[in-house]
Motif scaffolding. Structure first.
Motif, PDB file in Angstrom:
ATOM      1  N   UNK A 162     -75.682  40.451  78.559  1.00  0.00           N
ATOM      2  CA  UNK A 162     -76.842  39.572  78.416  1.00  0.00           C
ATOM      3  C   UNK A 162     -77.552  39.431  79.750  1.00  0.00           C
ATOM      4  N   UNK A 163     -78.871  39.581  79.736  1.00  0.00           N
ATOM      5  CA  UNK A 163     -79.696  39.309  80.912  1.00  0.00           C
ATOM      6  C   UNK A 163     -80.639  38.159  80.571  1.00  0.00           C
ATOM      7  N   UNK A 164     -80.605  37.121  81.402  1.00  0.00           N
ATOM      8  CA  UNK A 164     -81.480  35.958  81.237  1.00  0.00           C
ATOM      9  C   UNK A 164     -82.546  36.025  82.321  1.00  0.00           C
ATOM     10  N   UNK A 165     -83.810  36.052  81.916  1.00  0.00           N
ATOM     11  CA  UNK A 165     -84.911  36.160  82.877  1.00  0.00           C
ATOM     12  C   UNK A 165     -85.499  34.767  83.096  1.00  0.00           C
ATOM     13  N   UNK A 166     -85.243  34.219  84.264  1.00  0.00           N
ATOM     14  CA  UNK A 166     -85.676  32.867  84.601  1.00  0.00           C
ATOM     15  C   UNK A 166     -84.475  31.969  84.818  1.00  0.00           C
ATOM     16  N   UNK A 167     -84.354  31.406  86.016  1.00  0.00           N
ATOM     17  CA  UNK A 167     -83.212  30.558  86.355  1.00  0.00           C
ATOM     18  C   UNK A 167     -83.547  29.090  86.419  1.00  0.00           C
ATOM     19  N   UNK A 168     -84.517  28.657  85.620  1.00  0.00           N
ATOM     20  CA  UNK A 168     -84.841  27.238  85.516  1.00  0.00           C
ATOM     21  C   UNK A 168     -83.925  26.560  84.509  1.00  0.00           C
ATOM     22  N   UNK A 169     -84.285  25.351  84.067  1.00  0.00           N
ATOM     23  CA  UNK A 169     -83.411  24.631  83.138  1.00  0.00           C
ATOM     24  C   UNK A 169     -83.137  25.388  81.844  1.00  0.00           C
ATOM     25  N   UNK A 170     -84.124  26.121  81.333  1.00  0.00           N
ATOM     26  CA  UNK A 170     -83.914  26.878  80.094  1.00  0.00           C
ATOM     27  C   UNK A 170     -82.926  28.015  80.315  1.00  0.00           C
ATOM     28  N   UNK A 171     -83.146  28.817  81.338  1.00  0.00           N
ATOM     29  CA  UNK A 171     -82.275  29.957  81.594  1.00  0.00           C
ATOM     30  C   UNK A 171     -80.855  29.553  81.916  1.00  0.00           C
ATOM     31  N   UNK A 172     -80.693  28.485  82.700  1.00  0.00           N
ATOM     32  CA  UNK A 172     -79.356  28.013  83.053  1.00  0.00           C
ATOM     33  C   UNK A 172     -78.585  27.570  81.817  1.00  0.00           C
ATOM     34  N   UNK A 173     -79.222  26.759  80.978  1.00  0.00           N
ATOM     35  CA  UNK A 173     -78.547  26.266  79.774  1.00  0.00           C
ATOM     36  C   UNK A 173     -78.206  27.403  78.823  1.00  0.00           C
ATOM     37  N   UNK A 174     -79.108  28.380  78.692  1.00  0.00           N
ATOM     38  CA  UNK A 174     -78.862  29.508  77.794  1.00  0.00           C
ATOM     39  C   UNK A 174     -77.701  30.362  78.276  1.00  0.00           C
ATOM     40  N   UNK A 175     -77.667  30.656  79.575  1.00  0.00           N
ATOM     41  CA  UNK A 175     -76.593  31.489  80.132  1.00  0.00           C
ATOM     42  C   UNK A 175     -75.240  30.803  79.980  1.00  0.00           C
ATOM     43  N   UNK A 176     -75.190  29.503  80.293  1.00  0.00           N
ATOM     44  CA  UNK A 176     -73.927  28.759  80.184  1.00  0.00           C
ATOM     45  C   UNK A 176     -73.441  28.727  78.745  1.00  0.00           C
ATOM     46  N   UNK A 177     -74.354  28.483  77.804  1.00  0.00           N
ATOM     47  CA  UNK A 177     -73.969  28.419  76.391  1.00  0.00           C
ATOM     48  C   UNK A 177     -73.492  29.775  75.888  1.00  0.00           C
ATOM     49  N   UNK A 178     -74.126  30.860  76.342  1.00  0.00           N
ATOM     50  CA  UNK A 178     -73.682  32.197  75.947  1.00  0.00           C
ATOM     51  C   UNK A 178     -72.264  32.472  76.445  1.00  0.00           C
ATOM     52  N   UNK A 179     -71.973  32.068  77.680  1.00  0.00           N
ATOM     53  CA  UNK A 179     -70.623  32.252  78.205  1.00  0.00           C
ATOM     54  C   UNK A 179     -69.605  31.456  77.393  1.00  0.00           C
ATOM     55  N   UNK A 180     -69.962  30.211  77.039  1.00  0.00           N
ATOM     56  CA  UNK A 180     -69.058  29.378  76.237  1.00  0.00           C
ATOM     57  C   UNK A 180     -68.806  29.977  74.862  1.00  0.00           C
ATOM     58  N   UNK A 181     -69.726  30.833  74.417  1.00  0.00           N
ATOM     59  CA  UNK A 181     -69.586  31.465  73.108  1.00  0.00           C
ATOM     60  C   UNK A 181     -69.090  32.905  73.203  1.00  0.00           C
ATOM     61  N   UNK A 182     -68.464  33.242  74.325  1.00  0.00           N
ATOM     62  CA  UNK A 182     -67.722  34.499  74.393  1.00  0.00           C
ATOM     63  C   UNK A 182     -68.393  35.669  75.054  1.00  0.00           C
ATOM     64  N   UNK A 183     -69.586  35.490  75.626  1.00  0.00           N
ATOM     65  CA  UNK A 183     -70.259  36.606  76.306  1.00  0.00           C
ATOM     66  C   UNK A 183     -69.760  36.660  77.745  1.00  0.00           C
ATOM     67  N   UNK A 184     -69.232  37.803  78.146  1.00  0.00           N
ATOM     68  CA  UNK A 184     -68.585  37.908  79.454  1.00  0.00           C
ATOM     69  C   UNK A 184     -69.537  38.325  80.561  1.00  0.00           C
ATOM     70  N   UNK A 185     -70.261  39.414  80.379  1.00  0.00           N
ATOM     71  CA  UNK A 185     -71.052  39.977  81.477  1.00  0.00           C
ATOM     72  C   UNK A 185     -72.498  39.514  81.355  1.00  0.00           C
ATOM     73  N   UNK A 186     -72.848  38.477  82.137  1.00  0.00           N
ATOM     74  CA  UNK A 186     -74.163  37.837  82.070  1.00  0.00           C
ATOM     75  C   UNK A 186     -74.814  37.908  83.445  1.00  0.00           C
ATOM     76  N   UNK A 187     -76.119  38.178  83.464  1.00  0.00           N
ATOM     77  CA  UNK A 187     -76.896  38.158  84.705  1.00  0.00           C
ATOM     78  C   UNK A 187     -78.123  37.276  84.520  1.00  0.00           C
ATOM     79  N   UNK A 188     -78.332  36.341  85.442  1.00  0.00           N
ATOM     80  CA  UNK A 188     -79.543  35.519  85.468  1.00  0.00           C
ATOM     81  C   UNK A 188     -80.424  36.029  86.599  1.00  0.00           C
TER      82      UNK A 188
END
Length: 420
Positions: A6-32
Motif C-alpha cells: 500500500x502506498x498512501x499519498x499525503x501525510x496529513x491527518x487523512x493519510x496518517x489515519x488511513x495508513x495506521x488503520x491499514x496496518x491494524x487490518x493486516x497490511x504489512x508493507x506500507x509507504x506514506x
C-alpha cells in the motif's frame, strides 16, 4: 522499481489515519509519501484548540492531534518519505515521485490511497478588482506565516469570506495585536461553523457583513485600503452601499479546492459537485484499487470526520489487498434531490458495509425546522427532523446496514422537505 502493498499519498491527518488503520487490518508493507518537510499536514499550523472532540473525547490543538497519529505511525514502523513530490499515479498503480535524496523513483503498489488534501482559492480565482499590491494573503498562508514562520502579516485587516479558516484568523490576528475591521461574506449566510462565528467574531466584537463583497483594493506597493459594498441576489454590487476601510492587509477565505490532479491522472472519475473523486462505501474510486479519503474527496468541517472516513479507506484498501472486497451483489447509487448539494459516497455495495452506512452531505442553503427524507427509489427508509441546516455545516447520517439489506433499488435519494 520498489514494491509495496500500500502506498498512501499525503501525510496529513487523512493519510496518517488511513495508513495506521491499514496496518491494524493486516497490511504489512506500507509507504506514506509527504511533499512537506514533516508529517501532519495542515494541522501543524492550526495551533488553536477544538480538535479531537469526537475521536479522543477531549479538546486538542492541531499539532497535538497530528502528534498522536505520528507517534502511532512511528510505533508501527510504517515507512514514510518526506520532501517527496509525487509526479504521477498510473491506473495500474505505479507511482512516479522525486526527492533530493533518492532522485527519481518509481513504486509499484498493490493498492493506493490518495489523501492530498485541498488548497485555497486565490485572489486570481475570484478576480478581485484593483491593483496587485503586497498585503493580500489567503487566510491559510497568513496562518502559516504567523504560527509557524513567526511573521506578522499586517496590523489593520479586512477578511473576505467567512469560511472557518477566515473566522479563526480573525481571532488569531486580534490576539496578535492586529485590528480586524470587518469580515465580509458575499453569501447571505456564513460559510463557517456556528461555534467559530461565536468564538472568533462575536466574542471579539468583529463585525460580519453578509451579502457584501470587496469591490476595490487600493494601494500600489502595499494595500492601503479596501472598499466593500452590499450585493443583490445576483451578487452585483449595489450603488450607494459602499464602505471604505483604511487597512494594510486583505485576507481571503473564499473556498477550498480538493487537490485532484493526481486523481485525474490516474483516470478516476471526478464529481463536479465536490470536485473530488466518485467513491464507494469502501472509499474506492472508479479506478480499481485506488482509494481516496479526507479533503481530497470533499471538504470537511472537522478533522475528526476526516479521521473516521480515512480509517474506512484504510480498511477498504486492506480488504482489497486481501481479496475480501465484494465487487458484485446488491448495489445502488446515491442521488441528491431537493435542497441537497451532494452525497458521499456516490455508490454503495451492501455486502462491503460492515455495520452502518455512513453518508455525508451538504445542503444548498440555510433551512429551519425541516426534515431530511431518505428513500430507496420511492420507498421511504428514514426521516430525520432538523431544526437547523446550513451549507457551512456538513451533515453526517448513519443507516444501519440491516435497514438496507434485502431491498432492491437503483438509487438512494436524500432531500430536504419543509415540515407541514
Amino acid at each position: 522499481m520498489e514494491n509495496y502493498d500500500l502506498v498512501v499519498i499525503g501525510g496529513g491527518p487523512a493519510g496518517l489515519a488511513a495508513a495506521i488503520e491499514a496496518r491494524k487490518n493486516g497490511v504489512e508493507k506500507i509507504l506514506v509519501i509527504e511533499r512537506d518537510r514533516e508529517l501532519g499536514g495542515i494541522l501543524q499550523q492550526c495551533i488553536h484548540n477544538g480538535f479531537g472532540l469526537h475521536v479522543f473525547n477531549e479538546e486538542l490543538s492541531g499539532p497535538e492531534y497530528a502528534g498522536r497519529f505520528i507517534t502511532e505511525l512511528m510505533s508501527m514502523d510504517i515507512e514514510y518519505k518526506l520532501d517527496t513530490m509525487v509526479l504521477d499515479v498510473t491506473d495500474d498503480k505505479v507511482i512516479h515521485a522525486i526527492n533530493q535524496q533518492d532522485g527519481y523513483i518509481t513504486i509499484q503498489a498493490k493498492a493506493v490511497i490518495l489523501s492530498m488534501g485541498c488548497r485555497e482559492r486565490t485572489a486570481g480565482a475570484i478576480n478581485i478588482p484593483g491593483t496587485r499590491p503586497s498585503g493580500v494573503f489567503t487566510a491559510g498562508t497568513a496562518q502559516r506565516f504567523i504560527n509557524m514562520e513567526g511573521y506578522m502579516v499586517g496590523k489593520r485587516v479586512v477578511i473576505l469570506g467567512s469560511g472557518d479558516i477566515g473566522l479563526i484568523m480573525a481571532r488569531r490576528m486580534t490576539l496578535e495585536g492586529a485590528k480586524v475591521l470587518a469580515v465580509v461574506e458575499v453569501l447571505p449566510y456564513s460559510g463557517g461553523l456556528t461555534r467559530n462565528i461565536v468564538q472568533c467574531l462575536d466574542d471579539f466584537d468583529i463585525p460580519l457583513y453578509l451579502s457584501h463583497t470587496v469591490i476595490d483594493v487600493k494601494g500600489n506597493k502595499r494595500v492601503e485600503g479596501v472598499t466593500i459594498a452590499e450585493v443583490d441576489e445576483n451578487r452585483k454590487p449595489i450603488p450607494g452601499t459602499e464602505i471604505s476601510y483604511d487597512c494594510d492587509t486583505l485576507l481571503l477565505s473564499v473556498g477550498l479546492i480538493p487537490e485532484n490532479e493526481l486523481t485525474a491522472q490516474a483516470g478516476a472519475q471526478l464529481d463536479p459537485h465536490t470536485n473530488g473523486p466518485f467513491v464507494n462505501e469502501s472509499m474506492e474510486t472508479s479506478r480499481d484499487g485506488i482509494f481516496a479519503c479526507g479533503n481530497v474527496v470533499h471538504v470537511h468541517d472537522l478533522v475528526d470526520f476526516v479521521t473516521e472516513e480515512s480509517r474506512r479507506a484504510g480498511r477498504g484498501a486492506a480488504r482489497y489487498i486481501q481479496n475480501k472486497l465484494v465487487s458484485n451483489g446488491q448495489a445502488f447509487k446515491t442521488k441528491p434531490l431537493n435542497g441537497v448539494s451532494y452525497i458521499v459516497p456516490q455508490t454503495v455495495r451492501i455486502e462491503n458495509v460492515e455495520k452502518n452506512l455512513d453518508l455525508f452531505l451538504r445542503v444548498r442553503k440555510v433551512y429551519k425546522n425541516v426534515k431530511l427524507v431518505i428513500k430507496g427509489d420511492d420507498e421511504v427508509i428514514k426521516e430525520i427532523k432538523k431544526r437547523n441546516l446550513a451549507p457551512g455545516e456538513m451533515e453526517h447520517l448513519t443507516l444501519p446496514v440491516n435497514s438496507l439489506t434485502g431491498k432492491s433499488f437503483e438509487y438512494l435519494t436524500i432531500e430536504v422537505k419543509e415540515e407541514a
